[in-house]
Design an enzyme around this catalytic site. Structure first.
Site, PDB file in Angstrom:
ATOM      1  N   ARG A  56     -32.926  -8.079  -7.812  1.00 36.95           N
ATOM      2  CA  ARG A  56     -33.487  -7.394  -8.629  1.00 36.95           C
ATOM      3  C   ARG A  56     -32.667  -8.332 -10.115  1.00 36.95           C
ATOM      4  O   ARG A  56     -31.157  -8.941  -9.470  1.00 36.95           O
ATOM      5  CB  ARG A  56     -31.840  -5.665  -9.102  1.00 36.95           C
ATOM      6  CG  ARG A  56     -31.254  -5.557 -10.462  1.00 36.95           C
ATOM      7  CD  ARG A  56     -30.935  -4.209 -10.315  1.00 36.95           C
ATOM      8  NE  ARG A  56     -32.259  -3.323  -9.683  1.00 36.95           N
ATOM      9  CZ  ARG A  56     -31.500  -1.981  -9.656  1.00 36.95           C
ATOM     10  NH1 ARG A  56     -30.861  -1.531 -10.479  1.00 36.95           N
ATOM     11  NH2 ARG A  56     -32.499  -1.071  -9.575  1.00 36.95           N
ATOM     12  N   HIS A  73     -39.939  -2.054 -13.651  1.00 37.28           N
ATOM     13  CA  HIS A  73     -39.300  -1.723 -11.815  1.00 37.28           C
ATOM     14  C   HIS A  73     -41.001  -0.644 -10.598  1.00 37.28           C
ATOM     15  O   HIS A  73     -40.734   0.256 -10.795  1.00 37.28           O
ATOM     16  CB  HIS A  73     -38.769  -0.831 -12.430  1.00 37.28           C
ATOM     17  CG  HIS A  73     -37.365   0.415 -11.738  1.00 37.28           C
ATOM     18  ND1 HIS A  73     -37.381  -0.619 -10.223  1.00 37.28           N
ATOM     19  CD2 HIS A  73     -35.981   0.607 -12.001  1.00 37.28           C
ATOM     20  CE1 HIS A  73     -36.407   0.078 -10.130  1.00 37.28           C
ATOM     21  NE2 HIS A  73     -35.581   1.080 -10.549  1.00 37.28           N
ATOM     22  N   GLN A 124     -39.570   2.151  -8.316  1.00 38.42           N
ATOM     23  CA  GLN A 124     -39.441   3.396  -8.681  1.00 38.42           C
ATOM     24  C   GLN A 124     -40.366   4.173  -9.048  1.00 38.42           C
ATOM     25  O   GLN A 124     -40.953   5.386  -9.196  1.00 38.42           O
ATOM     26  CB  GLN A 124     -38.820   3.172 -10.053  1.00 38.42           C
ATOM     27  CG  GLN A 124     -37.944   4.381 -11.198  1.00 38.42           C
ATOM     28  CD  GLN A 124     -37.251   5.069 -10.648  1.00 38.42           C
ATOM     29  OE1 GLN A 124     -36.096   4.347 -10.010  1.00 38.42           O
ATOM     30  NE2 GLN A 124     -37.220   6.349 -10.341  1.00 38.42           N
ATOM     31  N   ASP A 140     -35.528   7.619 -19.617  1.00 34.76           N
ATOM     32  CA  ASP A 140     -34.412   6.338 -18.680  1.00 34.76           C
ATOM     33  C   ASP A 140     -33.988   6.297 -20.322  1.00 34.76           C
ATOM     34  O   ASP A 140     -33.980   6.426 -21.703  1.00 34.76           O
ATOM     35  CB  ASP A 140     -35.487   5.271 -19.099  1.00 34.76           C
ATOM     36  CG  ASP A 140     -34.589   4.258 -18.752  1.00 34.76           C
ATOM     37  OD1 ASP A 140     -33.911   4.212 -17.378  1.00 34.76           O
ATOM     38  OD2 ASP A 140     -35.583   3.146 -18.838  1.00 34.76           O
ATOM     39  N   CYS A 175     -35.692   8.325 -13.941  1.00 36.42           N
ATOM     40  CA  CYS A 175     -35.045   6.535 -13.127  1.00 36.42           C
ATOM     41  C   CYS A 175     -33.787   6.957 -12.081  1.00 36.42           C
ATOM     42  O   CYS A 175     -33.602   6.612 -11.621  1.00 36.42           O
ATOM     43  CB  CYS A 175     -35.734   5.653 -13.468  1.00 36.42           C
ATOM     44  SG  CYS A 175     -35.017   4.953 -14.901  1.00 36.42           S
ATOM     45  N   ARG A 189     -36.790   7.424  -3.126  1.00 32.95           N
ATOM     46  CA  ARG A 189     -37.154   5.740  -3.255  1.00 32.95           C
ATOM     47  C   ARG A 189     -36.753   5.071  -1.586  1.00 32.95           C
ATOM     48  O   ARG A 189     -37.279   4.068  -1.652  1.00 32.95           O
ATOM     49  CB  ARG A 189     -36.075   5.519  -4.214  1.00 32.95           C
ATOM     50  CG  ARG A 189     -35.625   5.539  -5.661  1.00 32.95           C
ATOM     51  CD  ARG A 189     -36.706   4.504  -6.415  1.00 32.95           C
ATOM     52  NE  ARG A 189     -36.397   3.453  -6.003  1.00 32.95           N
ATOM     53  CZ  ARG A 189     -36.117   2.435  -7.354  1.00 32.95           C
ATOM     54  NH1 ARG A 189     -34.952   3.142  -7.572  1.00 32.95           N
ATOM     55  NH2 ARG A 189     -34.654   1.544  -6.314  1.00 32.95           N
TER      56      ARG A 189
HETATM   57  N1  NVA Z   1     -34.674   1.134 -18.410  1.00 38.01           N
HETATM   58  C1  NVA Z   1     -32.995   0.861 -17.272  1.00 38.01           C
HETATM   59  C2  NVA Z   1     -33.858   1.591 -15.800  1.00 38.01           C
HETATM   60  C3  NVA Z   1     -32.308   1.232 -14.981  1.00 38.01           C
HETATM   61  C4  NVA Z   1     -32.753   2.028 -13.655  1.00 38.01           C
HETATM   62  C5  NVA Z   1     -32.666  -0.704 -17.478  1.00 38.01           C
HETATM   63  O1  NVA Z   1     -33.191  -1.407 -17.025  1.00 38.01           O
HETATM   64  O2  NVA Z   1     -31.339  -0.607 -17.433  1.00 38.01           O
HETATM   65  N1   CP Z   2     -33.021   4.420 -10.813  1.00 34.16           N
HETATM   66  C1   CP Z   2     -32.741   3.085 -10.179  1.00 34.16           C
HETATM   67  O1   CP Z   2     -33.021   2.384  -9.819  1.00 34.16           O
HETATM   68  O2   CP Z   2     -31.533   3.081 -10.055  1.00 34.16           O
HETATM   69  P1   CP Z   2     -30.134   2.170  -9.975  1.00 34.16           P
HETATM   70  O3   CP Z   2     -30.196   1.596 -11.012  1.00 34.16           O
HETATM   71  O4   CP Z   2     -28.522   2.802  -9.577  1.00 34.16           O
HETATM   72  O5   CP Z   2     -30.580   1.146  -8.882  1.00 34.16           O
END
Ligand code: NVA
Ligand code: CP
Length: 316
Positions: free
Chosen positions: A103, A130, A133, A233, A273, A301
């Site tokens: 990540r 992502h 997801q 989101d 998400c 997930r």
């Molecule tokens: N768009 C959000 C998704 C979190 C799962 C982010 O990147 O923070």
């Molecule tokens: N939806 C998602 O990726 O959640 P986290 O940021 O908690 O991993």
């Protein structure tokens, strides 16, 4: 070496297989006989540059349930944080690990790890996409729209309409655009002027020879009309916190609330998400309504990622 860095890294046949094996693993959780555990004797690194609840826990549990050993790696605690190159880090980690789940911020970092490493890489979220997801989300919808018949999963998605409200230039919006084209689902995006999907995602569709199924409007009610599912989101993704006050102001008209839900189809679902910011992109009323399926999404997930891990380990 096969990787899962974007939705289109698997062929249609592979996606069908991943969905079917996720359904089978879900139905028989932890019942896989030890002799068939696909990650037996393997160690997988989970490298995180950003915060996470769902992704880190579901991957940790998933690798364990497949017989593997998850190794949690916080980027801040590696020599990377003191200037060691991404290339050297990828080469070294490949000598110990059988795969890496990453990540990160810039999507190019995933590509660099894949380039210099010699093990499969899975995208656990980048600023651009992502994909884990999105597979979990379409799997969740397919379970419902097929009435739980895995042989009809992909067919049950075809021709549906989903709407995404809010930050239409974020990673989730990009992934829905790619996912929509892959699964033949219309994706209506509604967000403030200036948040139209970037050129990069349009170019990605072209490179993957996919017919675009998305459209963009600044009118939230137009986007949700006749939609089978509404998705949102956070308005402030990880990494853009400096823009918070401006984003909250601009995205206010795109909050998913009861009047917006009523404009969609009567049996439309609500998805997110997570994590959710109640009172910003969604109201408590919507989260508490029977149309909200966010915790099924979160659970899935685990099952879909186990199927992705198994698929990659069989292919490499
Ligand atoms: N768009 C959000 C998704 C979190 C799962 C982010 O990147 O923070
Ligand atoms: N939806 C998602 O990726 O959640 P986290 O940021 O908690 O991993």
């Amino acid at each position: 070496m096969r990787h899962f860095i974007k939705e289109t890294d698997f062929t249609h046949a592979e996606i069908k297989h991943v969905f079917a094996s996720a359904a089978a693993m879900k139905a028989a959780r932890s019942a896989t006989p030890p002799s068939t555990l696909p990650l037996a004797r393997q160690s997988w690194g989970l490298l995180f540059f950003k915060k996470s609840t769902r992704t880190r826990v579901s991957f940790q549990v998933g690798v364990s349930e497949l017989g593997g050993h998850p190794v949690m790696l916080n980027a801040e605690e590696l020599q990377l944080a003191r200037g060691e190159t991404v290339g050297d880090t990828a080469r070294v980690l490949s000598r110990y690990l059988h795969g890496l789940v990453v990540r990160c911020y810039e999507h190019s970092l995933l590509e660099e790890i894949a380039q210099f490493g010699t093990v499969p890489v899975i995208n656990a979220l980048s600023d651009y996409l992502h994909p884990c997801q999105i597979y979990a989300d379409f799997f969740t919808l397919a379970e419902r729209w097929s009435n739980g018949d895995p042989t009809r999963f992909l067919e049950s998605l075809k021709g549906r309409k989903i709407a995404f409200l809010g930050d239409t230039a974020c990673n989730m919006a990009n992934s829905l655009i790619l996912g929509g084209a892959l699964f033949d689902v219309e994706v209506a995006l509604a967000g403030p002027p200036g948040y139209e999907p970037h050129k990069a995602i349009r170019a990605q569709l072209l490179r993957d020879r996919l017919t675009p199924t998305w459209n963009f409007t600044t009118d939230p009610f137009e986007a949700v009309r006749d939609a089978d599912m509404l998705y949102t989101d956070v308005w402030v993704s990880m990494g853009v916190e400096a823009e918070k006050s401006e984003r909250l102001r601009q995205m206010r008209p795109y909050q998913v609330n009861a009047p917006l839900m009523r404009t969609a189809k009567p049996d439309a679902y609500f998805m997110h998400c997570l994590p959710a910011h109640v009172g910003e992109e969604v109201t408590q009323e919507v989260l508490d309504s029977p149309s909200c399926i966010i915790f099924d999404q979160a659970e899935n997930r685990l099952h879909i990622q186990k199927a992705i891990l198994a698929q990659l380990s069989a292919r490499n």
